[in-house]
Design an enzyme around this catalytic site. Structure first.
Site, PDB file in Angstrom:
ATOM      1  N   PHE A 111       0.839  -1.200   0.000  1.00  0.00           N
ATOM      2  CA  PHE A 111       0.000   0.000   0.000  1.00  0.00           C
ATOM      3  C   PHE A 111       0.877   1.255   0.000  1.00  0.00           C
ATOM      4  O   PHE A 111       1.791   1.391   0.797  1.00  0.00           O
ATOM      5  CB  PHE A 111      -0.927  -0.004   1.231  1.00  0.00           C
ATOM      6  CG  PHE A 111      -1.786   1.231   1.307  1.00  0.00           C
ATOM      7  CD1 PHE A 111      -2.746   1.499   0.335  1.00  0.00           C
ATOM      8  CD2 PHE A 111      -1.627   2.132   2.349  1.00  0.00           C
ATOM      9  CE1 PHE A 111      -3.528   2.646   0.396  1.00  0.00           C
ATOM     10  CE2 PHE A 111      -2.415   3.281   2.423  1.00  0.00           C
ATOM     11  CZ  PHE A 111      -3.358   3.536   1.442  1.00  0.00           C
ATOM     12  N   GLN A 112       0.587   2.166  -0.897  1.00  0.00           N
ATOM     13  CA  GLN A 112       1.312   3.426  -1.052  1.00  0.00           C
ATOM     14  C   GLN A 112       2.799   3.238  -1.299  1.00  0.00           C
ATOM     15  O   GLN A 112       3.625   4.002  -0.820  1.00  0.00           O
ATOM     16  CB  GLN A 112       1.055   4.351   0.148  1.00  0.00           C
ATOM     17  CG  GLN A 112      -0.412   4.793   0.200  1.00  0.00           C
ATOM     18  CD  GLN A 112      -0.658   5.983   1.080  1.00  0.00           C
ATOM     19  OE1 GLN A 112       0.025   6.172   2.087  1.00  0.00           O
ATOM     20  NE2 GLN A 112      -1.651   6.788   0.723  1.00  0.00           N
ATOM     21  N   LYS A 161       9.827   3.057   6.502  1.00  0.00           N
ATOM     22  CA  LYS A 161       9.234   3.311   7.812  1.00  0.00           C
ATOM     23  C   LYS A 161       9.981   2.573   8.932  1.00  0.00           C
ATOM     24  O   LYS A 161      10.204   3.120  10.014  1.00  0.00           O
ATOM     25  CB  LYS A 161       7.761   2.896   7.788  1.00  0.00           C
ATOM     26  CG  LYS A 161       7.010   3.306   9.045  1.00  0.00           C
ATOM     27  CD  LYS A 161       5.512   3.176   8.876  1.00  0.00           C
ATOM     28  CE  LYS A 161       4.794   3.722  10.106  1.00  0.00           C
ATOM     29  NZ  LYS A 161       3.338   3.651   9.974  1.00  0.00           N
TER      30      LYS A 161
END
Ligand SMILES: Cc1ncc(C[n+]2csc(CCOP(=O)(O)OP(=O)(O)O)c2C)c(N)n1
Length: 563
Positions: A111-112, A161
């Site tokens: 996702f993204q 992240k």
């Protein structure tokens, strides 16, 4: 001391002397946004990531320091691409921090996820994907070094992240060592001497100045050199402000919409001294007819720029500040009577200047002439130390033609990419750096709508930027080309409708003004400059007005169209 990756990024930015960053959060960069909470770094929350990139760019152009933008992964990162490409084309030092999905998910269509390093490879000077928190501080140090040295440019750092969440020992490196990156800074003395000797032989020299002069902070040395040697000066769009525009040696901007005197000087010169410019096609026109009968001296920090478009007889690879100092030292020691030597040439140039100055017809219908608005915008700004930004199109060209500049870093415009939507965010970036100065964006009604959402950013952060819209109701520059080269077939260049710009400004909490009469132009500008808030001025101007002179694309000076 052990710190989390996100904390390392914040501490590293502070160690680099960064005071302001422009950004927009999202999932992948949340750890970094958390670390920014209460940190000693000003973060300006934009409304669209393209705005963040242009603001960082405007900040960099106005200050000479590195601009910083921070966005999330995927769509956040891809939204910055136009801003990155804009900075790349104009060699603006910038560091762009993008969030990325955790290392283990990279390549899994998570996702993204977007391969922003891959997407931006052709429009960054360098890019990094940091896979290990232990590499973070060194990478940031290197990124700032690469962005600001040699030929400056944007450097991207992609931050997964989990790297932001991991911890490592933090110590910010003091030095950088990169084996494969060592820009040549010092001009070879023998080569600089050769260049100077050629200038001494010249009867009809011209100094052709590019944006590199501003990037190298060498404008003061240029002024000294031009005045000593009595050589005429012309600048590219990117170099507006590098030389005082009201000086008697200044010929005006050159190129497609340059002055007659500047373009003729380039055509007739016997020695062309190109300092930090790159022979863009908007300058040269048809290449095989350009600079045919002169000796070309080309000074640039980027060796790949030299002899790329036009063969240089005397190349010098170096930082312009170093070369200008060396040239000034040589000129200082020399006993030549420059004024006497250049008198016939300067007299001819003076004639051209007075025969074919920049001009525009007086309004017959009572509708405001856009050039008049630009002239008045400048007149009213006297004594206020203004910084000008532009959007792209006719408004941009009239700004370059009819504003006057006394010093560098006062005209911020997208030259290389020609990015509509650049001016307003760039103005906000410049105003963030210089809260006390007057910052004015000269815009067309088309361009301003590309990033108008940033008006609320200006309002929120009390950045009192002024917007001058030259509202001709059409995509003026496209319209001009269609009129001249496509038999007036105005395919999709006329807006059938525009928003009410005054109401739009008010909706954002800014001040809106509409000006339809010539007599109201100056008072409106003066009032706007006095107001300590963002102001948007909607000047309703002549639709048919064209930018002249004009050398048609791929043409020669012989085909120059005058008024
Ligand atoms: C992002 C982007 N899209 C398209 C263009 C092509 N383009 C160059 S000038 C221009 C017209 C600009 O119109 P406007 O902003 O109203 O200014 P004007 O020329 O009327 O002063 C266009 C569409 C561009 N430079 N940038």
């Amino acid at each position: 001391m052990k710190l989390k990756g996100a904390q390392i990024v914040v501490e590293s930015l502070i160690a680099e002397g960064v005071d302001t960053i422009f950004g927009f959060p999202g999932g992948a960069v949340l750890p970094l946004y958390d670390a920014l909470y209460g940190a000693k770094l000003k973060h300006i929350l934009v409304r669209h990531e393209q705005g963040a990139a242009h603001m960082a760019d405007g900040y960099a152009r106005a200050t000479g320091r590195c601009g910083v933008a921070l966005v999330t992964s995927g769509p956040g990162a891809t939204n910055t691409v136009t801003g990155i490409a804009t900075a790349y084309m104009d060699s603006i030092p910038m560091v762009i921090l993008t969030g990325q999905v955790p290392v283990g998910l990279i390549g899994n269509d998570a996702f993204q996820e977007a391969d922003i390093v891959g997407i931006t490879r052709p429009c960054t000077k360098h890019s990094y994907l940091v896979r290990d928190v232990n590499d973070l501080a060194r990478t940031i140090k290197e990124a700032f070094y690469i962005a600001t040295t040699g030929k400056p440019g944007p450097v991207l750092i992609d931050l997964p992240k989990d790297v932001l969440n991991a911890a490592a020992e933090f110590e910010y490196p003091k030095t950088v060592s990169l084996r494969s990156y060592n820009p040549t800074v010092e001009g070879h003395p023998a080569q600089v001497k050769r260049a100077f000797e050629a200038m001494k032989q010249a009867k009809q020299p011209v100094l052709y100045i590019g944006g590199g002069m501003i990037l190298a902070n060498a404008s003061a040395e240029l002024a000294k050199f031009a005045k000593k040697t009595r050589m005429p000066v012309t600048t590219t769009l990117m170099a507006m402000g590098a030389y005082p525009t009201r000086d008697d040696l200044f010929l005006g901007m050159l190129g497609m919409h340059g002055t007659y005197a500047a373009n003729m000087a380039m055509h007739e010169c016997d020695v062309m001294v190109c300092l930090g410019a790159r022979f863009d096609d908007r300058v040269t026109g048809r290449l095989d007819a350009f600079a045919k009968n002169c000796t070309v001296i080309h000074v640039d920090i980027d060796p790949t720029s030299i002899s790329k478009n036009v063969t240089a007889h005397i190349p010098v690879v170096a930082d312009l500040l170093d070369v200008m100092k060396k040239l000034n030292a040589l000129a200082e020691k020399d006993a030549i009577d420059w004024d006497d030597k250049h008198r016939p040439w300067l007299t001819r140039l003076e004639e051209w200047k007075s025969l074919y100055p920049l001009r525009y017809g007086k309004s017959e219908t009572g509708i405001i002439k856009p050039q008049f608005v630009v002239e008045q915008a400048w007149e009213a700004a006297k004594g206020r130390d203004p910084i000008w930004t532009t959007e792209v199109g006719q408004a941009q060209m009239w700004a370059a033609q009819f504003l006057q500049f006394d010093g560098p870093r006062t005209f911020l415009s997208s030259g290389g990419l020609g990015t509509m939507g650049y001016g307003l965010p760039a103005a906000i970036g410049a105003q963030a750096a210089f809260p006390g100065r007057l910052v004015v964006n000269i815009a067309g009604d088309g361009s301003i709508q590309m990033n108008i959402q940033e008006m609320i950013t200006a309002v929120q952060y009390s950045l009192p930027v002024k917007t001058v819209i030259l509202n001709n109701g059409v995509l003026g520059m496209v319209h001009q080309w269609q009129e001249l080269f496509h038999g007036k077939r105005y395919s999709s260049s006329e807006f059938q409708m525009n928003p009410d710009f005054v109401k739009l400004a008010e909706a954002y909490g800014a001040v809106g003004m509409r000006i339809t009469k010539e007599a109201d132009v100056r008072p409106a500008l003066e009032e706007a400059y006095r107001i300590n808030k963002p102001v948007l001025m909607d000047f309703v101007v002549e639709k048919e007005e064209k930018v002249f002179p004009m050398v048609p694309a791929g043409g020669t000076v012989k085909e120059m169209m005058l008024l």
